[in-house]
Design an enzyme around this catalytic site. Structure first.
Site, mmCIF file in Angstrom:
data_model
loop_
_atom_site.group_PDB
_atom_site.id
_atom_site.type_symbol
_atom_site.label_atom_id
_atom_site.label_comp_id
_atom_site.label_asym_id
_atom_site.label_seq_id
_atom_site.Cartn_x
_atom_site.Cartn_y
_atom_site.Cartn_z
ATOM 1 N N GLU A 1 0.578 -1.167 -0.274
ATOM 2 C CA GLU A 1 0.020 0.465 -0.060
ATOM 3 C C GLU A 1 0.969 1.144 0.343
ATOM 4 O OE1 GLU A 1 -4.186 -1.871 2.289
ATOM 5 O OE2 GLU A 1 -3.248 -0.427 3.406
ATOM 6 N N CYS A 2 0.751 1.770 -0.709
ATOM 7 C CA CYS A 2 1.456 4.114 -1.023
ATOM 8 C C CYS A 2 3.119 3.439 -1.086
ATOM 9 C CB CYS A 2 0.859 4.755 0.364
ATOM 10 S SG CYS A 2 0.979 6.337 0.319
ATOM 11 N N ALA A 3 3.621 3.953 0.215
ATOM 12 C CA ALA A 3 4.692 4.084 0.089
ATOM 13 C C ALA A 3 5.083 2.380 -0.478
ATOM 14 C CB ALA A 3 5.237 3.670 1.386
#
Length: 499
Positions: free
Chosen positions: A384-386
């Site tokens: 997720e994201c990072a």
């Protein structure tokens, strides 16, 4: 019916001092020998780190958008087990919630769901008599929200305090504390808010101690305790990972195979909402397994979870659900560890700040190769994201894991807000049509923004597809809270067993 003394710390707007007061209050209560349960309204990952330093317990989020209003009470009671008092830090202004959704996910909404009194923190630095009108407006706007007191922040002098107290005498809301301007409790910020505790441990410890001392000196702690004890009883049971997994079996495997044609990206209707834990019990899970997520003769599978300074964003319930589903959760630090934990069968890479540590992450070539090899083997990888950025080919021109044929870079534009998403196709997390509420928060861009098989179809605020699904990899910008869909954890662990 469970009744844990509790306070919700709110404010008219962001920047008023909620984090200082909430964290300081947690530290002040803990200093008195009380077991303090720390909570944060909304999706924020950073404030709970400071809460944990203050209280000694894991900070937990209460998000009525991500998890649904029906889970706010159960998740609160889960976090508050065995505690003497709970402090809930609000988000933004008291009545600010999800855009276009009325009161949903606002601090006021959560306070009503918890039947908790509200303490309003007011930045008084540029006002005197007007403070009475401000407090009266917030206290009377919604009769179901009980503003039990006000704490005046950034008060300049004794004379300023005298004027403020005199004005508030007519508002009918007691003053429970007065805090003077104090640079010592300021915490540094950058492009996504406060700097996480993991990146400034010693300084963060000092800042939290200063917050606790300031609140202890400037607030009526006994009056705040008494107000907390006035909270109403809750008519729900505490959330329990094993129990909710028992009521939320995963969709059936198999999951996508390499080279499979991308699914039809049309959005599908929402499936049934997960049950809340009220009334569930027993030691069997209804699927031939036990409460520990293991069937007869099964052993735990090892799931590696990225941590350290670069990957600090996670909700505690995710690891609890994975454990209940039969995983052995092992943390590792991509900045320091050159290999994944021995026996890793699945990988979770959550949010954080890889853009700040891009050079160090890139320099750890052995780990980058290990992550790429695990993904190539078909093992499940949830990013997720990072985590999405880390799996890309490059980040700001520096080599990353190369799992995804995509490039990531920093951007001046802030992308922020709740998202209503639907799984476009089957993956190691969900089957096509699974609906998830999510949150997006970043200043980076990934190009392309989705693969041949996207992770999600975003239904609001605008319709689009985003993210990547390939083999066992599910990578996306969207942050999700697995308590809303507990079957995701069981499906992920089952994929760990079969990949």
């Amino acid at each position: 019916m469970p009744s844990v003394p509790r306070l919700v710390i709110a404010a008219p707007s962001s920047g008023s001092g909620k984090t200082t007061v909430a964290t300081g209050l947690m530290a002040a209560f803990a200093a008195r020998g009380l077991a303090v349960s720390p909570h944060k309204v909304g999706p924020d990952y950073i404030d709970p780190g400071y809460h944990m330093l203050a209280s000694g317990r894991v900070g937990r989020n209460l998000d009525a958008y991500l998890c649904g209003p029906e889970l706010v009470g159960p998740l609160f009671l889960h976090g508050a087990r065995g505690c003497d008092i709970a402090v809930v830090e609000g988000v933004m202004g008291l009545y600010d919630g999800a855009a276009g959704e009325g009161e949903l996910a606002s601090t006021a909404h959560v306070a009503k769901l918890l039947r908790a009194p509200v303490v309003l923190v007011v930045d008084a630095s540029s006002q005197s008599r007007s403070v009475a009108a401000l407090v009266h407006g917030f206290a009377s706007w919604d009769p179901q929200v009980r503003v039990g007191g006000v704490i005046l922040n950034k008060v300049a002098s004794d004379r300023h305090e005298e004027l403020l107290r005199e004005a508030l005498d007519s508002a009918g809301v007691p003053v429970l504390g007065v805090l003077r301007r104090a640079a010592q409790v300021d915490t540094p910020s950058r492009h996504l808010g406060l700097v996480p505790v993991a990146e400034r441990r010693a300084e963060a410890v000092d800042a939290v101690a200063a917050m606790g001392a300031q609140v202890s000196d400037g607030c009526d702690i006994e009056a705040l305790l008494e107000l907390a004890r006035s909270a109403g009883a809750l008519a729900c049971a505490a959330w329990d990972a094993a129990e909710v997994l028992a009521s939320s079996p995963p969709p059936p495997l198999p999951v996508p195979t390499p080279g499979a044609a991308p699914p039809d990206p049309r959005f599908r209707p929402e499936g049934p909402r997960p049950q809340t834990p009220d009334g569930l019990g027993g030691t069997r899970d209804g699927l031939g397994g036990t409460r520990d997520g293991l069937g007869d003769g099964q052993r735990r599978v090892r799931v590696a979870v990225a941590g350290g300074s670069a990957f600090t964003f996670s909700y505690a319930e995710q690891a609890e659900l994975l454990t209940a589903a039969g995983a052995e959760v092992v943390a590792f630090d991509p900045l320091r560890d050159e290999q994944l934990p021995d026996g890793t069968a699945g990988l979770v890479i959550g949010g954080g700040f890889p853009e700040v540590y891009a050079a160090e992450l890139s320099a750890n070539e052995p780990l980058r190769k290990a992550v790429a090899a695990l993904a190539q083997s078909g093992a499940p990888v949830a990013a997720e994201c990072a985590g999405l950025l880390y799996l890309c080919r490059e980040l700001d021109g520096l080599p990353m894991c190369g799992v995804l044929d995509a490039s990531a870079r920093m951007s001046e534009r802030l992308t922020l807000g709740y998202r209503d998403a639907v799984a476009v196709g089957d993956s190691s997390l969900a089957v096509a049509g699974t609906r998830m509420r999510a949150h997006e928060f970043h200043r980076t861009v990934v190009e392309p923004g989705s693969g041949a098989a996207p992770a999600w179809g975003v239904r609001s605020p605008r319709r689009r597809v985003e993210g990547f699904v390939q083999q066992g990899v599910h990578a996306s910008y969207l942050h999700t809270h697995w308590a809303a869909r507990p079957g995701v954890a069981r499906r992920f662990v089952e994929r760990c067993r079969t990949s």
